[in-house]
Design an enzyme around this catalytic site. Structure first.
Site, PDB file in Angstrom:
ATOM      1  N   HIS A 268      71.420  10.571  71.654  1.00 31.52           N
ATOM      2  CA  HIS A 268      70.459  10.194  70.249  1.00 31.52           C
ATOM      3  C   HIS A 268      70.767  11.610  69.525  1.00 31.52           C
ATOM      4  O   HIS A 268      71.165  12.850  69.753  1.00 31.52           O
ATOM      5  CB  HIS A 268      68.980  10.329  70.754  1.00 31.52           C
ATOM      6  CG  HIS A 268      67.975   9.843  69.679  1.00 31.52           C
ATOM      7  ND1 HIS A 268      67.698  10.598  68.512  1.00 31.52           N
ATOM      8  CD2 HIS A 268      67.593   8.650  69.541  1.00 31.52           C
ATOM      9  CE1 HIS A 268      66.828   9.647  67.913  1.00 31.52           C
ATOM     10  NE2 HIS A 268      66.924   8.761  68.270  1.00 31.52           N
ATOM     11  N   ASP A 325      66.257   2.496  73.901  1.00 30.72           N
ATOM     12  CA  ASP A 325      66.880   0.762  73.903  1.00 30.72           C
ATOM     13  C   ASP A 325      67.479   0.730  75.234  1.00 30.72           C
ATOM     14  O   ASP A 325      67.765  -0.362  75.686  1.00 30.72           O
ATOM     15  CB  ASP A 325      67.706   1.028  72.871  1.00 30.72           C
ATOM     16  CG  ASP A 325      67.310   0.682  71.661  1.00 30.72           C
ATOM     17  OD1 ASP A 325      66.268  -0.053  71.375  1.00 30.72           O
ATOM     18  OD2 ASP A 325      67.885   1.118  70.872  1.00 30.72           O
TER      19      ASP A 325
HETATM   20  N1  CMC Z   1      78.384   7.687  75.568  1.00 25.78           N
HETATM   21  C1  CMC Z   1      79.385   8.628  75.604  1.00 25.78           C
HETATM   22  N2  CMC Z   1      79.461   9.767  74.866  1.00 25.78           N
HETATM   23  C2  CMC Z   1      78.591   9.984  73.944  1.00 25.78           C
HETATM   24  C3  CMC Z   1      77.527   8.954  73.742  1.00 25.78           C
HETATM   25  C4  CMC Z   1      77.520   7.966  74.638  1.00 25.78           C
HETATM   26  N3  CMC Z   1      76.469   6.927  74.435  1.00 25.78           N
HETATM   27  N4  CMC Z   1      76.864   9.377  73.011  1.00 25.78           N
HETATM   28  C5  CMC Z   1      77.273  10.515  72.471  1.00 25.78           C
HETATM   29  N5  CMC Z   1      78.658  10.829  72.913  1.00 25.78           N
HETATM   30  C6  CMC Z   1      79.514  12.038  73.207  1.00 25.78           C
HETATM   31  C7  CMC Z   1      80.500  12.000  71.824  1.00 25.78           C
HETATM   32  O1  CMC Z   1      81.671  11.572  72.233  1.00 25.78           O
HETATM   33  C8  CMC Z   1      80.458  13.309  71.376  1.00 25.78           C
HETATM   34  O2  CMC Z   1      81.281  13.954  72.433  1.00 25.78           O
HETATM   35  P1  CMC Z   1      82.191  15.206  71.765  1.00 25.78           P
HETATM   36  O3  CMC Z   1      81.526  16.229  71.695  1.00 25.78           O
HETATM   37  O4  CMC Z   1      83.280  15.538  73.303  1.00 25.78           O
HETATM   38  O5  CMC Z   1      83.267  14.600  70.785  1.00 25.78           O
HETATM   39  C9  CMC Z   1      79.112  14.085  71.662  1.00 25.78           C
HETATM   40  O6  CMC Z   1      78.342  13.194  72.863  1.00 25.78           O
HETATM   41  C10 CMC Z   1      78.247  13.967  70.420  1.00 25.78           C
HETATM   42  O7  CMC Z   1      78.251  12.847  69.948  1.00 25.78           O
HETATM   43  P2  CMC Z   1      77.940  12.398  68.324  1.00 25.78           P
HETATM   44  O8  CMC Z   1      78.603  10.772  68.083  1.00 25.78           O
HETATM   45  O9  CMC Z   1      78.491  13.515  67.633  1.00 25.78           O
HETATM   46  O10 CMC Z   1      76.468  12.358  68.122  1.00 25.78           O
HETATM   47  P3  CMC Z   1      75.526  11.451  67.430  1.00 25.78           P
HETATM   48  O11 CMC Z   1      74.326  12.198  66.876  1.00 25.78           O
HETATM   49  O12 CMC Z   1      76.398  11.519  65.952  1.00 25.78           O
HETATM   50  O13 CMC Z   1      75.341  10.073  67.635  1.00 25.78           O
HETATM   51  C11 CMC Z   1      74.261   8.111  68.581  1.00 25.78           C
HETATM   52  C12 CMC Z   1      73.988   9.783  68.304  1.00 25.78           C
HETATM   53  C13 CMC Z   1      73.042   7.813  69.084  1.00 25.78           C
HETATM   54  C14 CMC Z   1      74.735   7.472  67.620  1.00 25.78           C
HETATM   55  C15 CMC Z   1      75.305   8.383  69.892  1.00 25.78           C
HETATM   56  O14 CMC Z   1      74.661   9.080  71.044  1.00 25.78           O
HETATM   57  C16 CMC Z   1      75.443   6.741  70.362  1.00 25.78           C
HETATM   58  O15 CMC Z   1      76.430   6.293  69.875  1.00 25.78           O
HETATM   59  N6  CMC Z   1      74.868   6.270  71.608  1.00 25.78           N
HETATM   60  C17 CMC Z   1      75.027   5.096  72.101  1.00 25.78           C
HETATM   61  C18 CMC Z   1      74.403   3.963  70.954  1.00 25.78           C
HETATM   62  C19 CMC Z   1      72.805   3.975  71.299  1.00 25.78           C
HETATM   63  O16 CMC Z   1      72.214   4.154  72.092  1.00 25.78           O
HETATM   64  N7  CMC Z   1      72.133   4.120  69.904  1.00 25.78           N
HETATM   65  C20 CMC Z   1      70.604   4.011  69.840  1.00 25.78           C
HETATM   66  C21 CMC Z   1      69.897   5.059  69.445  1.00 25.78           C
HETATM   67  S1  CMC Z   1      68.344   5.255  69.825  1.00 25.78           S
HETATM   68  C22 CMC Z   1      67.720   4.026  68.971  1.00 25.78           C
HETATM   69  C23 CMC Z   1      67.610   4.239  67.561  1.00 25.78           C
HETATM   70  O17 CMC Z   1      66.837   5.160  67.015  1.00 25.78           O
HETATM   71  O18 CMC Z   1      67.913   3.358  66.825  1.00 25.78           O
END
Ligand code: CMC
Length: 385
Positions: A268, A325
């Site tokens: 998240h 989720d």
């Molecule tokens: N699985 C594997 N690796 C992950 C995941 C994941 N679900 N989420 C983040 N990472 C890793 C990412 O690869 C990165 O690694 P590194 O630092 O080595 O490059 C690190 O963790 C930070 O990730 P980020 O993409 O910079 O983080 P963000 O804050 O931009 O993204 C997120 C947040 C929710 C988009 C992301 O965690 C994600 O894509 N999760 C899966 C989709 C999901 O479950 N979304 C629902 C969010 S909650 C409901 C809502 O509010 O809508």
């Protein structure tokens, strides 16, 4: 030229001041108007929480009764909507249809452009009342069944289940366990500060358009798999994993930087701790499956996936925990809601958060959201002679 601060994804820029929702992502705290989400989800109904988000205080019994009565008096949508639905292919994604249906509401209600508290409250009531009707119509249309008119004598969640699953052929009795679970899912999704969809609603609203059109923007933003679409993506992932023995393969893929795969329902932008909504959702999931006597391999896969991921250094270092989720799809599936409708349910529940933000914005002085950019293109050049 003046230089602007580049904040990609607006990770450290506040869009607004707001007194609706507070999140402490490090501690895993979510408060609506000061009340913790777990207390609200376990002890209050969605309509109590909706009233709280919109008006700032929890309603007393009389206030709640009046609120319920007013909402139920607006459940129906104009009969012309049946024609709107008929314009779509039956296999259209319900989120595409919801975007269109909510924009269509803008075409029906012009009186809302009057800038008064009364008019804003009426818009809020109309949206809260009509979103479940439109959502259920999306579903009925997709399966080629007749639309079911709302029932004012049922609860908000009960009426939604009725419109989704009743048919004109036989009486339908709302199962109280499913009704409570549905209500809790609505509550857990009601608002979440300046997420992508809420900030989209605020950005669109900042130029002063019809609020129903602003909600359509929220629905579009919510659709994406990185936001509300994660519940649909998560259940598909659990189905793809299928059995516990395949989990290590998917964990390895999630950690592989050359593989775009991510564990859906994990991580998240704000929570760097267990999402407090996920805790209640997990409990509710167990309750629903137990009371319905349903067993699903997906729950076993989800629990084992959670256990393995939470003890893996990759997830620990990056503070990746299950989010809201992760378990919601399993509950929705047990209720009988098809996967393509999951994000629609999220949208109908989040509508109150979008309107509460819209109302708050209108009550202050509107300043158009107009960010700048860091230009990376050509310097000035000229067309050859
Ligand atoms: N699985 C594997 N690796 C992950 C995941 C994941 N679900 N989420 C983040 N990472 C890793 C990412 O690869 C990165 O690694 P590194 O630092 O080595 O490059 C690190 O963790 C930070 O990730 P980020 O993409 O910079 O983080 P963000 O804050 O931009 O993204 C997120 C947040 C929710 C988009 C992301 O965690 C994600 O894509 N999760 C899966 C989709 C999901 O479950 N979304 C629902 C969010 S909650 C409901 C809502 O509010 O809508």
């Amino acid at each position: 030229e003046k230089l602007f601060t580049y904040d990609q994804g607006l990770t450290s820029t506040a869009l607004c001041e707001s007194s609706i929702t507070y999140i402490d992502g490090d501690q895993g705290i979510l408060l609506h108007r000061g009340y913790p989400i777990d207390e609200l989800a376990l002890r209050k109904s969605y309509l109590d929480v909706a009233y709280l988000l919109l008006n700032g205080e929890l309603p007393n019994t009389e206030e709640l009764d009046a609120f319920k009565k007013e909402i139920s008096s607006h459940y129906m949508v104009n009969e012309q909507f049946t024609r709107l639905f008929q314009g779509f292919r039956r296999d259209s994604h319900p989120m595409a249809v919801m975007c269109a249906a909510s924009s269509a509401l803008a075409a029906f209600y012009h009186d809302i452009l009057e800038d008064s508290q009364k008019s804003r409250d009426k818009t809020a009531i109309r949206l809260l009342a009509k979103m479940p009707t439109l959502a259920a119509m999306c579903y009925k249309y997709s399966i080629g069944r007749p639309f079911m008119y709302p029932q004012n004598n049922l609860s908000y969640a009960g009426n939604f289940l009725y419109m989704m699953f009743a048919t004109p052929c036989e009486p339908y009795v709302v199962n109280p366990v499913l009704e409570r679970a549905m209500d809790r899912i609505f509550t857990l999704h009601a608002d979440h500060e300046q997420n992508a969809s809420t900030s989209s609603v605020r950005s669109v609203a900042s130029s002063g358009p019809n609020p129903f059109a602003c909600i359509a923007a929220g629905i579009a933003s919510l659709w994406g798999p990185a936001h509300g679409g994660a519940n649909e993506a998560c259940i598909k992932m659990l189905e793809e994993i299928g059995t516990v023995d395949r989990i290590p393969e998917f964990i390895a893929r999630a950690k592989d930087k050359n593989d775009p795969f991510r564990l859906m329902g994990f991580g998240h932008r704000v929570y760097k701790n267990y999402d407090p909504r996920a805790k209640v959702m997990r409990e509710t999931c167990h309750e629903v499956l137990k009371e319905l006597g349903v067993t699903t391999p997906l729950l076993e896969v989800a629990m084992e996936l959670e256990r393995i991921a939470l003890s893996d250094p990759y997830f620990i270092e990056r503070k990746l925990y299950p989010n809201v989720d992760f378990y919601s799809g399993i509950i929705l599936q047990a209720i009988g809601i098809p996967t393509s409708m999951f994000t629609v349910i999220f949208a109908l529940a989040r509508t109150v958060g979008w309107i509460a933000n819209w109302k708050e914005m209108c009550e202050e002085s509107l300043k158009i959201v107009r960010p700048r950019q860091i230009y990376t293109g050509y310097t000035e050049r000229h067309i050859d002679k």
